[in-house]
Design a protein around this motif. Sequence first.
Motif, mmCIF file in Angstrom:
data_model
loop_
_atom_site.group_PDB
_atom_site.id
_atom_site.type_symbol
_atom_site.label_atom_id
_atom_site.label_comp_id
_atom_site.label_asym_id
_atom_site.label_seq_id
_atom_site.Cartn_x
_atom_site.Cartn_y
_atom_site.Cartn_z
ATOM 1 N N ALA A 196 48.360 13.340 57.351
ATOM 2 C CA ALA A 196 47.286 12.438 57.765
ATOM 3 C C ALA A 196 46.405 13.132 58.785
ATOM 4 C CB ALA A 196 47.862 11.159 58.365
ATOM 5 N N SER A 197 45.127 12.769 58.800
ATOM 6 C CA SER A 197 44.190 13.268 59.796
ATOM 7 C C SER A 197 44.055 12.227 60.901
ATOM 8 C CB SER A 197 42.817 13.525 59.167
ATOM 9 O OG SER A 197 42.227 12.293 58.768
ATOM 10 N N VAL A 198 43.453 12.641 61.991
ATOM 11 C CA VAL A 198 43.245 11.720 63.106
ATOM 12 C C VAL A 198 42.368 10.555 62.682
ATOM 13 C CG1 VAL A 198 42.123 11.471 65.362
ATOM 14 C CG2 VAL A 198 43.613 13.420 64.926
ATOM 15 N N ASP A 199 41.324 10.831 61.896
ATOM 16 C CA ASP A 199 40.416 9.765 61.453
ATOM 17 C C ASP A 199 41.154 8.763 60.555
ATOM 18 O OD1 ASP A 199 38.320 10.836 62.880
ATOM 19 O OD2 ASP A 199 37.541 11.989 61.180
ATOM 20 N N GLU A 200 41.998 9.248 59.682
ATOM 21 C CA GLU A 200 42.753 8.350 58.799
ATOM 22 C C GLU A 200 43.714 7.471 59.601
ATOM 23 O OE1 GLU A 200 42.801 11.288 54.846
ATOM 24 O OE2 GLU A 200 44.543 11.143 56.191
ATOM 25 N N LEU A 201 44.374 8.089 60.566
ATOM 26 C CA LEU A 201 45.307 7.316 61.394
ATOM 27 C C LEU A 201 44.563 6.283 62.224
ATOM 28 C CD1 LEU A 201 47.592 10.243 62.603
ATOM 29 C CD2 LEU A 201 48.227 8.431 60.993
ATOM 30 N N ALA A 202 43.398 6.676 62.759
ATOM 31 C CA ALA A 202 42.605 5.748 63.569
ATOM 32 C C ALA A 202 42.188 4.539 62.752
ATOM 33 C CB ALA A 202 41.386 6.462 64.141
ATOM 34 N N ALA A 203 41.810 4.757 61.500
ATOM 35 C CA ALA A 203 41.410 3.638 60.634
ATOM 36 C C ALA A 203 42.593 2.730 60.327
ATOM 37 C CB ALA A 203 40.807 4.184 59.339
ATOM 38 N N SER A 204 43.768 3.309 60.195
ATOM 39 C CA SER A 204 44.953 2.523 59.836
ATOM 40 C C SER A 204 45.439 1.649 60.989
ATOM 41 C CB SER A 204 46.092 3.448 59.391
ATOM 42 O OG SER A 204 45.723 4.171 58.239
ATOM 43 N N VAL A 205 45.294 2.134 62.219
ATOM 44 C CA VAL A 205 45.822 1.383 63.376
ATOM 45 C C VAL A 205 44.721 0.706 64.181
ATOM 46 C CG1 VAL A 205 47.845 2.859 63.574
ATOM 47 C CG2 VAL A 205 45.774 3.443 64.856
ATOM 48 N N ALA A 206 43.497 0.752 63.682
ATOM 49 C CA ALA A 206 42.351 0.092 64.332
ATOM 50 C C ALA A 206 42.159 0.565 65.770
ATOM 51 C CB ALA A 206 42.506 -1.426 64.284
ATOM 52 N N LYS A 207 42.222 1.893 65.960
ATOM 53 C CA LYS A 207 41.960 2.490 67.265
ATOM 54 C C LYS A 207 40.900 3.569 67.116
ATOM 55 C CE LYS A 207 46.484 1.767 69.442
ATOM 56 N NZ LYS A 207 45.939 0.920 70.531
ATOM 57 N N SER A 208 40.326 3.963 68.241
ATOM 58 C CA SER A 208 39.317 5.014 68.191
ATOM 59 C C SER A 208 39.988 6.366 67.966
ATOM 60 C CB SER A 208 38.539 5.047 69.509
ATOM 61 O OG SER A 208 39.353 5.526 70.562
ATOM 62 N N PRO A 209 39.274 7.304 67.345
ATOM 63 C CA PRO A 209 39.836 8.653 67.158
ATOM 64 C C PRO A 209 40.261 9.305 68.470
ATOM 65 C CG PRO A 209 37.893 8.362 65.783
ATOM 66 C CD PRO A 209 37.970 7.158 66.675
ATOM 67 N N VAL A 210 39.555 9.011 69.558
ATOM 68 C CA VAL A 210 39.906 9.594 70.858
ATOM 69 C C VAL A 210 41.291 9.110 71.296
ATOM 70 C CG1 VAL A 210 39.304 9.695 73.302
ATOM 71 C CG2 VAL A 210 37.511 9.854 71.563
ATOM 72 N N GLU A 211 41.552 7.786 71.137
ATOM 73 C CA GLU A 211 42.849 7.229 71.514
ATOM 74 C C GLU A 211 43.961 7.808 70.648
ATOM 75 O OE1 GLU A 211 42.200 2.722 73.020
ATOM 76 O OE2 GLU A 211 41.435 3.104 71.004
ATOM 77 N N VAL A 212 43.702 7.891 69.344
ATOM 78 C CA VAL A 212 44.717 8.387 68.421
ATOM 79 C C VAL A 212 44.991 9.865 68.666
ATOM 80 C CG1 VAL A 212 45.225 8.867 66.001
ATOM 81 C CG2 VAL A 212 44.277 6.651 66.666
ATOM 82 N N ARG A 213 43.946 10.609 68.972
ATOM 83 C CA ARG A 213 44.127 12.044 69.219
ATOM 84 C C ARG A 213 45.047 12.280 70.415
ATOM 85 N NH1 ARG A 213 39.255 13.139 69.002
ATOM 86 N NH2 ARG A 213 39.166 13.795 66.831
ATOM 87 N N ALA A 214 44.933 11.445 71.440
ATOM 88 C CA ALA A 214 45.794 11.589 72.619
ATOM 89 C C ALA A 214 47.252 11.286 72.266
ATOM 90 C CB ALA A 214 45.314 10.647 73.725
#
Length: 320
Positions: free
Chosen positions: A24-42
Amino acid sequence: MIEAIGLDDEHTSLYRLILQSPSASVDELAASVAKSPVEVRAIVAELERLGLIARQAAAPDRVVASPPSLALQPMLLDRERRLTQAHEALVELSELYRRGAAQRETPDVVDVVLGADAVRQRFAQLQASAKRRVSVFVLSDIAFLDADENHAEDDALARGVQYRVIVEKAVLERPGFIDSAREAAPFGEEIRVLPTLPTRLIIADDDMALLPMRSHGEDRSSGALLVHPSGLLDLVIAIFEEYWATSTEFISTGELPGAHDAVDRDLLKLLLLGLTDAAAGAQLGISVRTVQRRVAELMETAGVSTRIQLGAEAVRRSWV
């Protein structure tokens, strides 16, 4: 198990999601958990630091889960080692404390706790250390800790600790008290009522007690007495048991006829404990007129003509 190694809900949810995906990429994970890419990247960076995920060799912008048996086992072993060391330290420190306590002079069976923050800390610590039972006096004026802030009680009830609580009658007028009492009852909290109590008090496992240096006045929360095992503690426990034996059970299970069993039972209990129609109505969220109408209906159901007779009949039929 994942939470037990120290991951919070956000890290755990994301890790579970990655486990179920080939990559999974950061963008895909962010879309799945309804968070911003910045939050997911951390979060991804922290999971990667812990060795729970890794970068995909063919696509470094994508992550894959490390085998849980490989990634989690060292963390679990380290946690077990730390717990073992903590337990050994606890045993050693407890033995040192026991030796010191055995040498206490009579005045030393009581520790003086100064400052409101220190009192609240001891109040929480007694509940956190309880294994079997906590006994409490609750006065109408709040001093130790507001019920909404007493998270230690919730945790203790969840561990299976039994709570015996005696409250002053005026406590019943606090908004939401009945709802809170009914929510706590299935977890092992029993509440009883007396018109007044001499002081606030908490006893943990009959091993230690905390009571204020002053029960009333402006300084009632600024200091407390921590009572260790002694004749004085035995006396405090005996006093609680005496009050417990003479107090009135608050939560009852008797069945009432009609469509409003729970409300009518609570209404009868509050009136029998001495609350006015207005105070009982406010606690139950109904008007004074509704209180009076329901009392009249209960009197008709019981076949009586006065409230005193209704009270006697309610007790006889186990409505309260």
